[in-house]
Design a protein around this motif. Sequence first.
Motif: not given
Length: 224
Positions: A92-93, A116-126, A132-139, A196-204
Motif C-alpha cells: 500500500s502506498a 510513500k510506501v506504507f507496506s510492501n510485503t513480498g517486495n513486489s511493488y517498486n 507492481f510485478t507478480a512473483m507468484v500465480n494467483g488471484m 499492474v500500475y495506475v496510469e495518468l492519462q495524457p494532459n491530465r
Amino acid sequence: MKTLAVLILALTFCRETEPNENNDKGSQHSGSTSCSNICSLMSMSEKMGVLVEKIANMENKITFLETSLQKTEKEVLELRSLAADKPQVAFSAALLDSGHGDTGPFSTATPLKYKKVFSNTGNSYNPATGIFTAMVNGMYFFRFSMFNNLAQTPNSVVSLMKNSERLTSVWDTNGSDSNDMGSNAVVIPLKVGDTVYVELQPNRIVYDDAMNYNTFTGFLLFTV
C-alpha cells in the motif's frame, strides 16, 4: 472375578464356623467374631476392587488425552508448515512522500509513482516505477484512489492497467466544484511477470499532499 471368589470363600467359611445349639457361649462368641472379621475383609476387598476399577478408568482417560494431545500437536505443526509455505504479498502506498502539489500534466500516458510506501510485503511493488510485478500465480485485489484540487474545471483521468490493458478508470473532467475524489477496485488473476500500475492519462493532473488522497493498494488473495 477375584472379588467374587473372595466373597464365596468368605461366605463358606462363615457358615462352617457358625455356632450350633450344642456349642457353649464361648464358642458362639468366637464364631461370631470370626464371621465379623471375614465380613470386614470382604468389605475391604470390595472397596479395593472398586478402587482398582477407578484407577483403570483413569489410566484409559489419560491415554486417550495423551493421544488427542499428540494429534493436536501434529495438526498445529502441519498448519504452521502450510502457513510458512504460503506466499505473502501485500502493499500500500501514497503518491507523495513529502510536500504537496500537482502531478502532471504529461504529453503521454504515464504510470503514477506512489512513493510513500506504507507496506510492501513480498517486495513486489517498486516505488521507483510505480509498478507492481507478480512473483507468484494467483488471484489478486487492487484498489486505487484519485483526487484533484483545481480552481476551475477539474481535469483528472487515471486508469488501472494490467500490462498494457486498461482495466478500470476514475474520471473527473467537468464540474463546478474545485475538489473531487473517486476510487475503483478490481479482483484479477495474474501470472508470474504480469504487471499492474495506475496510469495518468495524457494532459491530465492529480493533486496530493500530506493527507494522502491518492493511494494504490494490492494484495494476493490466494494462489492458483
